[in-house]
Motif scaffolding. Structure first.
Motif, PDB file in Angstrom:
ATOM      1  N   ALA A 121      49.072  25.287  30.153  1.00  9.56           N
ATOM      2  CA  ALA A 121      47.916  25.107  29.303  1.00  9.56           C
ATOM      3  C   ALA A 121      46.710  25.157  30.016  1.00  9.56           C
ATOM      4  O   ALA A 121      45.726  25.896  29.650  1.00  9.56           O
ATOM      5  CB  ALA A 121      47.995  23.685  28.504  1.00  9.56           C
ATOM      6  N   ALA A 122      46.624  24.767  31.191  1.00  8.87           N
ATOM      7  CA  ALA A 122      45.486  24.799  32.006  1.00  8.87           C
ATOM      8  C   ALA A 122      44.983  26.639  32.245  1.00  8.87           C
ATOM      9  O   ALA A 122      43.944  27.021  32.417  1.00  8.87           O
ATOM     10  CB  ALA A 122      45.497  24.277  33.345  1.00  8.87           C
ATOM     11  N   TRP A 123      46.195  27.076  32.845  1.00  3.16           N
ATOM     12  CA  TRP A 123      45.984  28.567  32.897  1.00  3.16           C
ATOM     13  C   TRP A 123      45.402  29.362  31.627  1.00  3.16           C
ATOM     14  O   TRP A 123      44.723  30.123  31.884  1.00  3.16           O
ATOM     15  CB  TRP A 123      47.635  29.004  33.391  1.00  3.16           C
ATOM     16  CG  TRP A 123      47.372  30.639  33.327  1.00  3.16           C
ATOM     17  CD1 TRP A 123      47.156  31.494  34.484  1.00  3.16           C
ATOM     18  CD2 TRP A 123      47.813  31.475  32.329  1.00  3.16           C
ATOM     19  NE1 TRP A 123      47.232  32.735  33.963  1.00  3.16           N
ATOM     20  CE2 TRP A 123      47.785  32.847  32.828  1.00  3.16           C
ATOM     21  CE3 TRP A 123      48.386  31.426  30.946  1.00  3.16           C
ATOM     22  CZ2 TRP A 123      48.030  34.037  31.923  1.00  3.16           C
ATOM     23  CZ3 TRP A 123      48.871  32.568  30.168  1.00  3.16           C
ATOM     24  CH2 TRP A 123      48.645  33.697  30.716  1.00  3.16           C
ATOM     25  N   HIS A 124      46.108  28.883  30.574  1.00  7.93           N
ATOM     26  CA  HIS A 124      45.664  29.556  29.212  1.00  7.93           C
ATOM     27  C   HIS A 124      44.169  29.383  29.030  1.00  7.93           C
ATOM     28  O   HIS A 124      43.443  30.294  28.956  1.00  7.93           O
ATOM     29  CB  HIS A 124      46.345  28.905  28.074  1.00  7.93           C
ATOM     30  CG  HIS A 124      45.659  29.401  26.678  1.00  7.93           C
ATOM     31  ND1 HIS A 124      45.959  30.745  26.035  1.00  7.93           N
ATOM     32  CD2 HIS A 124      44.905  28.975  25.732  1.00  7.93           C
ATOM     33  CE1 HIS A 124      45.397  30.791  25.111  1.00  7.93           C
ATOM     34  NE2 HIS A 124      44.612  29.705  24.997  1.00  7.93           N
ATOM     35  N   VAL A 125      43.523  28.125  29.467  1.00  7.76           N
ATOM     36  CA  VAL A 125      42.143  27.813  29.059  1.00  7.76           C
ATOM     37  C   VAL A 125      41.270  28.847  30.022  1.00  7.76           C
ATOM     38  O   VAL A 125      40.428  29.307  29.856  1.00  7.76           O
ATOM     39  CB  VAL A 125      41.938  26.306  29.437  1.00  7.76           C
ATOM     40  CG1 VAL A 125      40.448  25.972  29.401  1.00  7.76           C
ATOM     41  CG2 VAL A 125      42.550  25.442  28.010  1.00  7.76           C
ATOM     42  N   ALA A 126      41.796  28.572  31.397  1.00  7.34           N
ATOM     43  CA  ALA A 126      40.997  29.390  32.446  1.00  7.34           C
ATOM     44  C   ALA A 126      41.111  30.857  32.269  1.00  7.34           C
ATOM     45  O   ALA A 126      39.994  31.473  32.335  1.00  7.34           O
ATOM     46  CB  ALA A 126      41.520  29.098  33.987  1.00  7.34           C
ATOM     47  N   GLU A 127      42.189  31.477  31.661  1.00  2.00           N
ATOM     48  CA  GLU A 127      42.250  32.960  31.557  1.00  2.00           C
ATOM     49  C   GLU A 127      41.292  33.390  30.087  1.00  2.00           C
ATOM     50  O   GLU A 127      40.887  34.357  30.232  1.00  2.00           O
ATOM     51  CB  GLU A 127      43.668  33.302  31.377  1.00  2.00           C
ATOM     52  CG  GLU A 127      44.560  33.176  32.770  1.00  2.00           C
ATOM     53  CD  GLU A 127      43.691  34.517  33.682  1.00  2.00           C
ATOM     54  OE1 GLU A 127      43.566  35.523  33.391  1.00  2.00           O
ATOM     55  OE2 GLU A 127      43.520  33.978  34.821  1.00  2.00           O
ATOM     56  N   SER A 128      41.474  32.403  29.187  1.00  2.00           N
ATOM     57  CA  SER A 128      40.833  32.940  28.037  1.00  2.00           C
ATOM     58  C   SER A 128      39.271  32.347  28.043  1.00  2.00           C
ATOM     59  O   SER A 128      38.530  32.855  26.877  1.00  2.00           O
ATOM     60  CB  SER A 128      41.788  32.103  26.749  1.00  2.00           C
ATOM     61  OG  SER A 128      41.584  30.804  26.811  1.00  2.00           O
ATOM     62  N   ALA A 129      38.842  31.615  28.898  1.00  2.00           N
ATOM     63  CA  ALA A 129      37.609  31.179  28.760  1.00  2.00           C
ATOM     64  C   ALA A 129      36.391  32.445  29.176  1.00  2.00           C
ATOM     65  O   ALA A 129      36.834  33.315  30.177  1.00  2.00           O
ATOM     66  CB  ALA A 129      37.312  30.063  29.912  1.00  2.00           C
ATOM     67  N   LEU A 130      35.462  32.594  28.105  1.00  2.00           N
ATOM     68  CA  LEU A 130      34.242  33.307  28.515  1.00  2.00           C
ATOM     69  C   LEU A 130      33.251  32.964  29.576  1.00  2.00           C
ATOM     70  O   LEU A 130      32.649  33.494  30.257  1.00  2.00           O
ATOM     71  CB  LEU A 130      33.674  34.010  27.304  1.00  2.00           C
ATOM     72  CG  LEU A 130      34.607  34.487  26.153  1.00  2.00           C
ATOM     73  CD1 LEU A 130      33.721  34.840  24.896  1.00  2.00           C
ATOM     74  CD2 LEU A 130      34.988  35.644  26.535  1.00  2.00           C
TER      75      LEU A 130
END
Length: 76
Positions: A25-34
């Motif tokens: 989930a943390a990876w997803h947040v980091a990768e999808s953040a503008l």
């Protein structure tokens, strides 16, 4: 596979289960953040922004649902 065949799922200990869904989930947040998904308070403690925290919680739930398809959560 037939309906009567069951697949024995690998048991993942609860501590590793939480670590696994949290990391994904943390990876997803980091990768999808503008923008930067974290902020620092006056003491230098880093935390997610409100938007990133919400995204993390949603992703964690989705990841946990996916994990349950393949694994069984062990006891704490």
């Amino acid at each position: 596979m037939g309906e009567n065949m069951s697949i024995k799922k690998m048991v993942v200990p609860a501590e590793q289960w939480v670590e696994l869904y949290s990391e994904i989930a943390a990876w997803h947040v980091a990768e999808s953040a503008l923008d930067n998904p974290t902020k620092k308070d006056e003491f230098g403690n880093e935390s997610y922004t409100a938007e990133a925290q919400s995204k993390f919680e949603e992703a964690a739930g989705d990841v946990e649902n996916i994990l349950e398809t393949f694994f069984e959560k062990g006891e704490a």
